[in-house]
Design a protein around this motif. Structure first.
Motif, PDB file in Angstrom:
ATOM      1  N   HIS A 239       0.814  -1.265   0.033  1.00 34.60           N
ATOM      2  CA  HIS A 239       0.000   0.111   0.153  1.00 34.60           C
ATOM      3  C   HIS A 239       0.822   1.381  -0.001  1.00 34.60           C
ATOM      4  CE1 HIS A 239      -3.643  -2.180   0.513  1.00 34.60           C
ATOM      5  NE2 HIS A 239      -3.506  -2.646   1.835  1.00 34.60           N
ATOM      6  N   VAL A 240       1.932   1.257   0.718  1.00 35.45           N
ATOM      7  CA  VAL A 240       2.785   2.538   0.987  1.00 35.45           C
ATOM      8  C   VAL A 240       4.224   1.977   1.181  1.00 35.45           C
ATOM      9  CG1 VAL A 240       3.100   4.336   2.601  1.00 35.45           C
ATOM     10  CG2 VAL A 240       0.675   3.793   2.470  1.00 35.45           C
ATOM     11  N   GLU A 241       5.123   2.945   0.388  1.00 37.08           N
ATOM     12  CA  GLU A 241       6.671   2.663   0.547  1.00 37.08           C
ATOM     13  C   GLU A 241       7.310   4.182   0.524  1.00 37.08           C
ATOM     14  OE1 GLU A 241       8.984  -0.732  -1.340  1.00 37.08           O
ATOM     15  OE2 GLU A 241       9.493   1.096  -2.486  1.00 37.08           O
ATOM     16  N   LYS A 242       7.819   4.393   1.457  1.00 36.38           N
ATOM     17  CA  LYS A 242       8.399   5.752   1.610  1.00 36.38           C
ATOM     18  C   LYS A 242       9.526   5.744   2.094  1.00 36.38           C
ATOM     19  CE  LYS A 242       4.525   7.661   0.234  1.00 36.38           C
ATOM     20  NZ  LYS A 242       4.531   7.915  -1.221  1.00 36.38           N
ATOM     21  N   ALA A 243      10.550   6.490   1.451  1.00 35.25           N
ATOM     22  CA  ALA A 243      12.079   6.451   2.092  1.00 35.25           C
ATOM     23  C   ALA A 243      12.664   7.728   1.946  1.00 35.25           C
ATOM     24  CB  ALA A 243      12.974   5.317   1.440  1.00 35.25           C
ATOM     25  N   ASN A 244      13.697   8.152   2.631  1.00 34.81           N
ATOM     26  CA  ASN A 244      14.690   9.270   2.420  1.00 34.81           C
ATOM     27  C   ASN A 244      15.190   9.213   1.188  1.00 34.81           C
ATOM     28  OD1 ASN A 244      16.432  11.426   2.504  1.00 34.81           O
ATOM     29  ND2 ASN A 244      16.774  11.190   4.786  1.00 34.81           N
ATOM     30  N   GLY A 245      14.897   9.852   0.096  1.00 36.54           N
ATOM     31  CA  GLY A 245      15.432   9.950  -1.151  1.00 36.54           C
ATOM     32  C   GLY A 245      16.869  10.458  -1.152  1.00 36.54           C
ATOM     33  N   LEU A 246      17.312  10.796  -0.116  1.00 38.62           N
ATOM     34  CA  LEU A 246      18.655  11.522  -0.060  1.00 38.62           C
ATOM     35  C   LEU A 246      19.839  10.257   0.340  1.00 38.62           C
ATOM     36  CD1 LEU A 246      18.230  14.763   1.709  1.00 38.62           C
ATOM     37  CD2 LEU A 246      18.636  14.335  -0.717  1.00 38.62           C
ATOM     38  N   VAL A 247      19.172   9.036   0.725  1.00 39.43           N
ATOM     39  CA  VAL A 247      19.867   7.869   1.404  1.00 39.43           C
ATOM     40  C   VAL A 247      20.025   6.921   0.134  1.00 39.43           C
ATOM     41  CG1 VAL A 247      20.240   6.140   2.949  1.00 39.43           C
ATOM     42  CG2 VAL A 247      19.388   8.345   3.538  1.00 39.43           C
ATOM     43  N   ASN A 248      21.075   6.832  -0.498  1.00 36.00           N
ATOM     44  CA  ASN A 248      21.158   6.124  -1.869  1.00 36.00           C
ATOM     45  C   ASN A 248      20.858   4.609  -1.302  1.00 36.00           C
ATOM     46  OD1 ASN A 248      21.680   5.249  -4.633  1.00 36.00           O
ATOM     47  ND2 ASN A 248      23.831   5.076  -3.978  1.00 36.00           N
ATOM     48  N   GLY A 249      20.056   4.056  -2.181  1.00 38.87           N
ATOM     49  CA  GLY A 249      19.570   2.530  -1.972  1.00 38.87           C
ATOM     50  C   GLY A 249      18.570   2.070  -0.865  1.00 38.87           C
TER      51      GLY A 249
END
Length: 303
Positions: A239-249
């Motif tokens: 349903h949801v997937e969020k991550a800090n885009g500044l952290v590669n990988g």
């Protein structure tokens, strides 16, 4: 007379029963999805002659999802004609959306010649082999493995944690930071604002809904969050997937680790649609889906 009612938590049992009957493959077919987005899309529902009818209400262009239930045991054409009359009384045509190929075939058999169908690529769900996403084997996942390897090298002390009720406010603080990064603003109906609202609903009703969630911490801080549930007997929907885009990988890490920990044996993974966003489409295609769950718009023919 057909009367729709607003979707409420106490409706979960009856909605679940209809979805479980059909073992549907499209992401719309979970109570969680309908419930957490119910305010943004003014989701309403009713049962007409034994078939479940779901109608979003926040749109100038009114439509319904295809009726759900046992088509062999109920008068599908009769239900469709009743819905046509319902919309005609409002001066609007009858339109179905998110009609899968399976349901399209069943509707064409039950209601021959009544609908004009048009594929809606932006709404089609991405379906993956579960083992592929857990293991990332083979040349096609070479770059994914490299990104993950760099992530593990740069963040060897990251921690994966299953979501628990006492973590909800901490996750909400993270979602606010994520939204700030994405510059969420504007009207309530705007996509990111609606998504933020949906996540708030999911967190508030964590114990009542059927999903499970997880986070990844880096130096003690939540930097990624995800949630999903079983869509049918062999498929999990994310349903949801969020991550800090500044952290590669990091996106790759939460994707893989969630499946390894929460869904180690699931056969298929539905990662929902791309809504026509080119960046999201490229990212979803890069994980090599085994199938796009096609969806059609069906407009009732007046002639």
């Amino acid at each position: 007379m057909i009367e729709f009612q607003n979707l409420k938590l106490e409706d979960k049992k009856i909605i679940d029963e209809y979805f479980q009957q059909g073992q549907y493959q499209n992401s719309e077919c979970t109570f969680t999805n309908l419930f957490i987005w119910r305010d943004c899309y003014a989701v309403q529902w009713t049962v007409v002659d034994g078939l479940l009818v779901i109608k979003p209400g926040q749109s100038d262009e009114s439509w319904i999802l295809p009726p759900y239930g046992d088509y062999a045991q109920h008068d599908v054409q009769g239900v469709i004609l009743q819905m046509r009359e319902y919309f005609a009384q409002q001066g609007k045509p009858l339109m179905l959306r998110a009609v899968t190929e399976e349901l399209r075939a069943m509707l064409e058999q039950s209601c021959p010649g009544m609908f004009e169908f048009e594929e809606e690529r932006d709404l089609e769900d991405y379906l993956y082999n579960g083992a592929d996403l857990r293991e990332l084997k083979g040349r096609k996942y070479h770059s994914k493995r490299n990104h993950l390897s760099n992530f593990h090298k740069n963040y060897p002390d990251h921690v994966y944690e299953p979501l628990t009720a006492d973590m909800r406010e901490e996750v909400w603080e993270y979602i606010n930071l994520w939204c700030k990064q994405k510059e969420c603003s504007g009207k309530f109906s705007d996509g990111l604002i609606c998504e933020k609202k949906a996540i708030r609903e999911a967190l508030d009703f964590f114990e009542e809904l059927d999903y499970v969630g997880a986070v990844i911490r880096i130096q003690g801080q939540i930097e990624a969050f995800t949630m999903g549930e079983m869509l049918n007997d062999n498929t999990v929907v994310i349903h949801v997937e969020k991550a800090n885009g500044l952290v590669n990988g990091l996106y790759g890490a939460i994707n893989q680790e969630f499946l390894l920990h929460a869904w180690p044996d699931v056969q298929f993974v539905n990662r929902e649609e791309d809504t026509g966003d080119e960046g999201l489409r490229k990212a979803k295609l890069s994980y090599q889906p085994v199938q796009l769950v096609k969806k059609y718009k069906g407009v009732f023919k007046n002639a």
